[in-house]
Design an enzyme around this catalytic site. Structure first.
Site, PDB file in Angstrom:
ATOM      1  N   HIS A 205       0.832  -1.141  -0.098  1.00 38.28           N
ATOM      2  CA  HIS A 205       0.170  -0.006   0.176  1.00 38.28           C
ATOM      3  C   HIS A 205       0.739   1.097   0.099  1.00 38.28           C
ATOM      4  O   HIS A 205       0.317   2.335  -0.135  1.00 38.28           O
ATOM      5  CB  HIS A 205      -0.841  -0.005   1.291  1.00 38.28           C
ATOM      6  CG  HIS A 205      -0.282   0.194   2.494  1.00 38.28           C
ATOM      7  ND1 HIS A 205       0.459  -0.587   3.052  1.00 38.28           N
ATOM      8  CD2 HIS A 205       0.019   1.495   3.262  1.00 38.28           C
ATOM      9  CE1 HIS A 205       0.936   0.024   4.149  1.00 38.28           C
ATOM     10  NE2 HIS A 205       0.817   1.276   4.238  1.00 38.28           N
TER      11      HIS A 205
HETATM   12  C1  UD1 Z   1      -2.047   5.393   5.855  1.00 42.88           C
HETATM   13  C2  UD1 Z   1      -0.999   6.177   6.604  1.00 42.88           C
HETATM   14  C3  UD1 Z   1       0.426   4.923   6.363  1.00 42.88           C
HETATM   15  C4  UD1 Z   1      -0.035   3.577   6.961  1.00 42.88           C
HETATM   16  C5  UD1 Z   1      -1.546   3.427   6.273  1.00 42.88           C
HETATM   17  C6  UD1 Z   1      -2.029   2.000   6.471  1.00 42.88           C
HETATM   18  C7  UD1 Z   1      -0.537   8.530   6.507  1.00 42.88           C
HETATM   19  C8  UD1 Z   1       0.615   9.545   5.691  1.00 42.88           C
HETATM   20  N1  UD1 Z   1      -0.387   7.500   5.903  1.00 42.88           N
HETATM   21  O1  UD1 Z   1      -1.840   5.396   4.383  1.00 42.88           O
HETATM   22  O2  UD1 Z   1       1.369   5.577   7.249  1.00 42.88           O
HETATM   23  O3  UD1 Z   1       0.722   2.773   6.720  1.00 42.88           O
HETATM   24  O4  UD1 Z   1      -2.621   4.550   6.321  1.00 42.88           O
HETATM   25  O5  UD1 Z   1      -3.229   1.834   5.851  1.00 42.88           O
HETATM   26  O6  UD1 Z   1      -1.387   8.830   7.221  1.00 42.88           O
HETATM   27  N2  UD1 Z   1      -9.295   4.590   1.689  1.00 42.88           N
HETATM   28  C9  UD1 Z   1     -10.394   3.824   1.768  1.00 42.88           C
HETATM   29  N3  UD1 Z   1     -10.968   3.370   2.867  1.00 42.88           N
HETATM   30  C10 UD1 Z   1     -10.324   3.904   4.146  1.00 42.88           C
HETATM   31  C11 UD1 Z   1      -9.225   4.486   4.020  1.00 42.88           C
HETATM   32  C12 UD1 Z   1      -8.601   4.876   2.900  1.00 42.88           C
HETATM   33  O7  UD1 Z   1     -11.029   3.480   0.604  1.00 42.88           O
HETATM   34  O8  UD1 Z   1     -10.897   3.558   5.046  1.00 42.88           O
HETATM   35  C13 UD1 Z   1      -8.684   4.936   0.351  1.00 42.88           C
HETATM   36  C14 UD1 Z   1      -8.829   6.376   0.050  1.00 42.88           C
HETATM   37  O9  UD1 Z   1      -9.238   6.171  -1.371  1.00 42.88           O
HETATM   38  C15 UD1 Z   1      -7.794   7.115   0.252  1.00 42.88           C
HETATM   39  C16 UD1 Z   1      -6.657   6.168   0.036  1.00 42.88           C
HETATM   40  O10 UD1 Z   1      -7.189   4.780   0.591  1.00 42.88           O
HETATM   41  O11 UD1 Z   1      -7.468   8.329  -0.527  1.00 42.88           O
HETATM   42  C17 UD1 Z   1      -5.614   6.393   0.913  1.00 42.88           C
HETATM   43  O12 UD1 Z   1      -5.519   6.629   2.284  1.00 42.88           O
HETATM   44  P1  UD1 Z   1      -4.856   7.593   3.331  1.00 42.88           P
HETATM   45  O13 UD1 Z   1      -5.647   7.605   4.561  1.00 42.88           O
HETATM   46  O14 UD1 Z   1      -4.773   8.758   2.900  1.00 42.88           O
HETATM   47  O15 UD1 Z   1      -3.447   6.732   3.346  1.00 42.88           O
HETATM   48  P2  UD1 Z   1      -3.057   5.463   3.490  1.00 42.88           P
HETATM   49  O16 UD1 Z   1      -2.512   4.862   2.131  1.00 42.88           O
HETATM   50  O17 UD1 Z   1      -4.101   4.322   3.897  1.00 42.88           O
END
Ligand code: UD1
Length: 360
Positions: A205
């Site tokens: 991820h």
């Molecule tokens: C975040 C953390 C990362 C951690 C990871 C675990 C930061 C900068 N990064 O990254 O350190 O390792 O979480 O997962 O805080 N999304 C969903 N559903 C959810 C959450 C996210 O669909 O419940 C999708 C969305 O499209 C979103 C993307 O995942 O834009 C990224 O989510 P985000 O919280 O921005 O960062 P992670 O890649 O999950």
């Protein structure tokens, strides 16, 4: 009375807060206020961990959701400032290195509320990682820094932070050791029909791997190589799912006969698969630690790590995106890395944390 706003937001926070809240129960003078920022919101990314790890319902949920870094961080700050004004906590406790961590730490320090950082001092040295920025900044605004390793204490010393630093161990290890037995009955292998089979557990991820088409293609090619020999179980992070579609790599991956793609897994299912696999292929931070404690070989698809003890003492190997197949083959040929782990990862970290907090 010590009122502490305990912040969680994203998946890796939940396994860190669970044992801390539990250990705080031994001190009636500590009153935790659990705040969920809502950075992660899907059932599989959040609620399942509350259910499996017996984390109480948050008293506050800011519901910020997914946005760009700036918007997400700003929304958390706006919401959390109101929470601090209203509830007036004596301390703010943040864990790990996600955007929720730095956002709430910043609010705390600006409002004059001391911040406690759990997992302080770990460093990858790679400032292109959003998490590295979050780590450095959070540590520099924290009043109490509780570290998982000697390395982390040394990193802080190098940055001039020497006061109120305590080596407590890795709180994620508490959760792992507390849930190993329960995890072994999770039944996930039956569900996936892989009982008795050799398999690789893969997670993916990290922005640097999945937001870059060349890197993601390289990784998918390596998966193809591995799945010609053993099953690959891949619980798909929502970010990765979207990027596979965007880069048109989805069909290629879905057509691989021995790749099993699932929704993101609960804690117990993931731990069950980790305990029984031939090796883990990942870009997660936490899984590097967890595999080291379980003595399961881990290939980390990064070129650096904030967890050097997993390389030097444990079972972890950095493979970037270029050396995956070479090191996977070594393991498949029976030459997987074996190791040990720091003594302070003894499953009693949360008790030490609560003990220190009770004396504030
Ligand atoms: C975040 C953390 C990362 C951690 C990871 C675990 C930061 C900068 N990064 O990254 O350190 O390792 O979480 O997962 O805080 N999304 C969903 N559903 C959810 C959450 C996210 O669909 O419940 C999708 C969305 O499209 C979103 C993307 O995942 O834009 C990224 O989510 P985000 O919280 O921005 O960062 P992670 O890649 O999950």
């Amino acid at each position: 009375m010590i009122k502490i706003a305990c912040v969680v937001g994203a998946r890796p926070n939940f396994m860190k807060i669970a044992p801390i809240l539990e250990a705080m129960k031994a001190y009636p003078e500590i009153i935790p206020l659990l705040v969920h920022t809502g950075q992660h919101y899907d059932f599989e990314m959040s609620q399942v961990f509350f259910n499996q790890l017996d984390i109480p319902e948050p008293q506050v949920n800011l519901g910020v959701g997914s946005e760009s870094h700036a918007v997400q961080t700003a929304k958390i700050m706006l919401g959390f400032e109101k929470v601090v004004s209203h509830h007036k906590p004596d301390y703010i406790l943040v864990v790990g290195d996600v955007n929720s961590t730095i956002a709430c730490a910043l609010v705390g320090v600006k409002m004059g509320v001391p911040v406690i950082h759990i997992e302080a001092g770990i460093r990858s040295g790679d400032k292109t990682m959003p998490e590295e920025i979050n780590r450095v900044l959070t540590d520099h605004v924290s009043a109490l820094l509780l570290t998982p390793t000697v390395f982390a204490c040394d990193n802080l010393k190098r940055e001039g932070i020497t006061k109120n630093v305590y080596l407590v161990g890795d709180v994620m290890v508490d959760t792992l050791l507390n849930h190993k037995d329960k995890a072994s009955n999770s039944g996930i292998k039956d569900t996936l029909s892989i009982n008795g089979e050799d398999y690789c557990l893969m997670t993916l991820h990290r922005a640097s791997n999945v937001d870059d088409k060349v890197n993601l293609s390289c990784i998918i090619d390596a998966v193809d190589y591995i799945q010609r020999q053993i099953v690959v179980v891949l619980p798909l992070h929502p970010r990765t799912k979207a990027k596979l579609v965007q880069f048109k790599l989805n069909d290629k991956l879905s057509s691989m006969r021995k790749v099993i793609i699932t929704e993101p897994l609960g804690y117990l299912e993931c731990l069950n698969l980790m305990m029984g696999c031939k090796f883990v292929l990942t870009d997660s931070g936490g899984m590097q630690t967890e595999t080291t404690v379980l003595n399961i070989p881990c290939l980390t698809m990064r070129t650096n790590t904030e967890r050097p003890e997993t390389l030097m003492q444990g079972t972890n190997t950095l493979v970037g995106t270029q050396w995956i197949t070479q090191d996977a083959q070594k393991i498949l040929d029976g030459n997987g890395k074996q190791g040990s782990y720091p003594k302070v990862w003894d499953g009693h970290t949360a008790e030490r944390i609560a003990g220190i907090i009770s004396k504030l």
